[in-house]
Scaffold this active site. Structure first.
Site, PDB file in Angstrom:
ATOM      1  CE  LYS A   1      -3.261  -3.045   0.466  1.00 45.83           C
ATOM      2  NZ  LYS A   1      -4.514  -3.373  -0.098  1.00 45.83           N
TER       3      LYS A   1
HETATM    4  C1  LIG Z   1      -5.424  -4.475   0.652  1.00 46.09           C
HETATM    5  C2  LIG Z   1      -6.887  -4.310   0.621  1.00 46.09           C
HETATM    6  C3  LIG Z   1      -7.729  -4.843   1.608  1.00 46.09           C
HETATM    7  C4  LIG Z   1      -7.275  -5.763   2.676  1.00 46.09           C
HETATM    8  O1  LIG Z   1      -6.213  -5.299   3.423  1.00 46.09           O
HETATM    9  P1  LIG Z   1      -5.220  -6.351   4.122  1.00 46.09           P
HETATM   10  O2  LIG Z   1      -4.373  -5.466   4.972  1.00 46.09           O
HETATM   11  O3  LIG Z   1      -4.462  -7.043   3.036  1.00 46.09           O
HETATM   12  O4  LIG Z   1      -6.054  -7.280   4.937  1.00 46.09           O
HETATM   13  C5  LIG Z   1      -9.081  -4.543   1.549  1.00 46.09           C
HETATM   14  N1  LIG Z   1      -9.590  -3.786   0.555  1.00 46.09           N
HETATM   15  C6  LIG Z   1      -8.810  -3.288  -0.422  1.00 46.09           C
HETATM   16  C7  LIG Z   1      -9.442  -2.441  -1.476  1.00 46.09           C
HETATM   17  C8  LIG Z   1      -7.448  -3.545  -0.438  1.00 46.09           C
HETATM   18  O5  LIG Z   1      -6.689  -3.066  -1.433  1.00 46.09           O
END
Ligand SMILES: *Cc1c(COP(=O)(O)O)cnc(C)c1O
Length: 405
Positions: free
Chosen positions: A193
């Site tokens: 992210k």
């Molecule tokens: C990454 C992501 C998640 C989940 O996050 P995690 O930290 O991997 O559990 C949920 N929604 C979206 C849109 C994402 O990109």
């Protein structure tokens, strides 16, 4: 035809595309030196929560273990009845969907706009029923949904809006940061992210009652600080630990840079690709601040033979690890939905759903299928240099020429 030499781009799965430095290293050591690694007693996670709430301009932020955990506590905070419906999108991370089922509610998929790949007020309206209790929007790739229209619809119908901002740090609609517009915002600190601690999450809200429930959902519903504390209801332990909190605090200092750099890089690519026939560029605009978790092209298969898959293959051969079709198929075509595999053989909570809520007939999702047929997701990173962006632009132009030849 001149072909650009292959090039290794910064990658968010390793040090080349991440921003860990002395700040994170000393943060980890400071957390260890404190001797207190639980956030119930330590100070790093508390500082992170205060700073994140301030950053978004909301009253409350709570850290948790993942974006999936953030979505789970957000859905759980609404205290839904089993079988209640949560309208959402099928072009998202599975971590945005399974928490709805885990909480006994039914994800009801609305179609998306074929160009932004986001839910719209119109697609949501089409699936609102008497059982709709919440709308969970995903600001996909960092591009905010049209929140004004969505909030208007939700407010009129008395439905709560949850924002999945996992891909949208720093994004805003009409000047309002995402995560501060709906009832609750959810963020992820997963490896790939805008900023990261490997795994981690955050939830935000302006509402004191929801804040109380978010806190309890993260803390086994134990009433810390209450006169007669008890475990008040069903809840898990989703607490972030202090080492992660310390790293997250250091990463927070780099958030503005990550966002600004991604936006500047994206603007450079958009300028370099202007006028190329057969692709449309991410729109942004109309008051939406897109912060480019990824940069997506809309590839017209009638102009570019082989469409996104053929273009993606040529780009990969040039070292650009892109994702034609993004998640390949809508989430409702994954086994969890097609076979309703949940708790043992019970199929619960699908057993509570109306036939309409679980009707995944493709003709109900023209925008979704069209979008996946055309989208090409490019890797994007705050550490791309101007040369990296030019290399990507050249590779796209050359590959399209090759396919058209
Ligand atoms: C990454 C992501 C998640 C989940 O996050 P995690 O930290 O991997 O559990 C949920 N929604 C979206 C849109 C994402 O990109």
């Amino acid at each position: 035809m001149k072909e650009s030499p292959p090039r290794t781009l910064p990658n968010d799965q390793d040090a080349t595309g991440r921003t860990f430095g002395e700040e994170e290293q000393s943060a980890v050591l400071a957390a260890l030196a404190s001797g207190t690694l639980t956030s119930t007693k330590g100070s790093f996670v508390k500082q992170l929560e205060a700073r994140f709430a301030e950053k978004l301009g909301v009253k409350h932020a709570f850290a948790c273990t993942s974006g999936t955990a953030a979505i789970h506590v957000a859905v759980a905070a609404l205290d839904l009845e089993p079988g209640d419906e949560v309208i959402t999108t099928s072009i998202t991370d599975m971590g945005a969907l399974t928490p709805i089922l885990a909480q006994g509610a039914i994800p009801v998929f609305a179609d998306v706009d074929a160009h932004t790949l986001n839910l719209t007020a119109a697609t949501i309206q089409a699936v609102v029923s008497v059982r709709t209790k919440a709308i969970l929007v995903t600001h996909l790739f960092g591009d905010p949904c049209e929140m004004e229209a969505i909030m208007e619809l939700a407010d009129q119908a008395g439905i709560a809006v949850l924002e999945d901002c996992c891909q949208a740090f720093g994004a805003a609609d009409q000047g309002h940061p995402v995560g501060s517009i709906g009832a609750i915002g959810c963020f992820s600190l997963q490896q790939g992210k805008h900023i990261t601690t490997g795994e981690g999450g955050l939830v935000t809200t302006d509402d004191d009652a929801l804040a109380r429930r978010l806190f309890l959902m993260i803390n086994k519903a134990w009433g810390y600080g209450d006169q007669n504390p008890d475990h008040y209801f069903l809840a898990l332990n989703y607490r972030m630990n202090e080492i992660t909190g310390a790293v997250a605090l250091a990463q927070m200092q780099k958030l503005d840079h990550s966002v600004a750099s991604r936006v500047a890089n994206a603007d450079q690519l958009s300028a370099a690709l202007e006028g190329v026939n057969g692709i449309s560029l991410p729109l942004g605009g109309s008051g939406r601040r897109h912060t480019y978790w990824r940069y997506c092209l809309d590839v017209d298969p009638h102009v570019i033979p082989g469409g996104t898959v053929a273009l993606g293959n040529l780009l990969r051969a040039r070292g650009i690890g892109c994702a034609p079709r993004y998640i390949q198929k809508p989430a409702f075509q994954c086994q969890i939905f097609t076979e309703q595999r949940t708790f043992g053989t019970s199929k619960w909570p699908f057993t509570l759903a109306s036939a309409d809520a679980v009707d995944y007939s493709p003709e109900r999702f023209p925008g979704t299928f069209d979008a996946l047929d055309r989208v090409l997701v490019l890797p994007w990173n705050e550490r791309f240099t101007s040369d990296d962006v030019l290399f990507i632009a050249e590779a796209i132009r050359e590959s399209i020429d090759e396919l058209k030849a």
